[in-house]
Design a protein around this motif. Structure first.
Motif: not given
Lengths: 198, 198
Positions: A149-150, A152-153, A156-157, A180, A184, A188, B164, B184
């Motif tokens: 999940p990290k 993927v996050g 996405a970011l 920014a 972030q 993360l 995504l 996140q």
DNA sequence: TGTACATCAGTGAACGCGCGTTCACTGATGTAC
DNA sequence: TGTACATCAGTGAACGCGCGTTCACTGATGTAC
């Protein structure tokens, strides 16, 4: 035997895919014509169908190849948190923002892929999965359980921030978005945010 | 005096913009024709140019209006951290993923905007700025100094995760992306991640 | 009151253009015999 | 050794199609006098 080197056709195909990748990422798939792609590859439009069955086939090849190359780039980084942080800084840099043709295929093609036919979406899904894997294995070992999940996050970011920065024509606004995003991403990744200027 | 109500033309224009918003977000700007948009609005193609000077003018109107509506939606939320968290959960929901025509204009139009003419980019920049402001003022008061970068980072994460999720045709993969995005976002908002199933 | 004209949102056919795709052909090279 | 033929990557003109845009026209309503 032919008058051509054994890898001649394959090499030509590669040139077409590379030219298409640049055009598609710069101008969108609908905004890029076959004739222009072929001209970039040093050929005329008619030769296209000796290499691909359709424009959709070409897009599928572009998606597969570009995501595989991106995966390989990440996989070749030293397996340290610092290397991943360096990748993030390169990704959210002015240079990457200003050169979509040479940049991340996800950031430039994601919406075209979403609207495309199934084989293209399948190629994208497979390519992204490989990238998620290689990013996840490079996250801090303590986070192993939450690595996927990290990853993927983080992706996405990165994709969202780069697209936003590209949509803002004002340099100050675009820089703010990149900054920014880096902050972030550092949060993360579990590092204190060190934020270089550009 | 005309035989039309005083707001008749304005109302027709609004119908065209609304229809275009749905088509553009569903199929992309290049994938949406004037004739189809006008048919959705209950008119024929020729009437279009009584309302807009060009397709680009229409796109600029769509971008302005949709971002303003999104800003108003966020501004109307109760001014609590919970309300913002609820917005995030709605944003990264299956319902939003599966209905781009009715969803976030940034997620669906960002790449079209990036490649569009200057007036469209200007409209987008202004609309996004207003959204950043209204999100930033709704973040936890203790974070006031870092509110703006946090708001920008949150929006980038939301847009990237939704795109995504939409690109992955496999439901399990798409769900994973939505879930990772919500986790996140919760970290970013400084809340413990509570992650409902869908 | 009646007639001619102005207004104006909308119609629907037509325009030129660029696109993806097709196809008859070219020209250099190899093989058959 | 020479001649006819096969191969095959590439050429470039042509095709049909959909698009954005234009424009002469319609028809309902209002105004002038």
């Amino acid at each position: 035997m032919s008058r051509y080197a054994p890898d001649h056709k394959q090499a030509t195909r590669e040139r077409i895919v590379a030219a298409a990748g640049r055009r598609f990422k710069n101008s969108g798939v609908d905004g890029s014509g076959i004739a222009g792609v072929m001209a970039d590859a040093g050929l005329t439009n008619g030769a296209f169908y000796a290499h691909f069955g359709s424009k959709d086939d070409l897009l599928a090849a572009v998606v597969s190849e570009q995501l595989a190359a991106q995966r390989d780039t990440i996989a070749s980084l030293p397996d340290t948190p610092e290397a991943l942080a360096g990748f993030v800084d390169d990704y959210l840099s002015r240079a990457h923002r200003d050169a979509p043709a040479d940049g991340c295929p996800s950031a430039a093609l994601l919406l075209d892929v979403s609207r495309a036919a199934e084989p293209i979406r399948a190629a994208y899904a497979a390519g992204l999965e490989a990238i998620i894997d290689v990013v996840a294995t490079r996250l801090d070992p303590p986070d192993a359980a939450a690595a996927r999940p990290k990853a993927v996050g983080l992706l996405a970011l990165l994709v969202g921030a780069l697209q936003l920065a590209r949509a803002l024509r004002d340099e100050a606004n675009a820089d703010e978005v990149l900054r920014a995003g880096r902050v972030q991403a550092a949060v993360l990744l579990g590092h204190p945010a060190d934020t270089p200027g550009g």
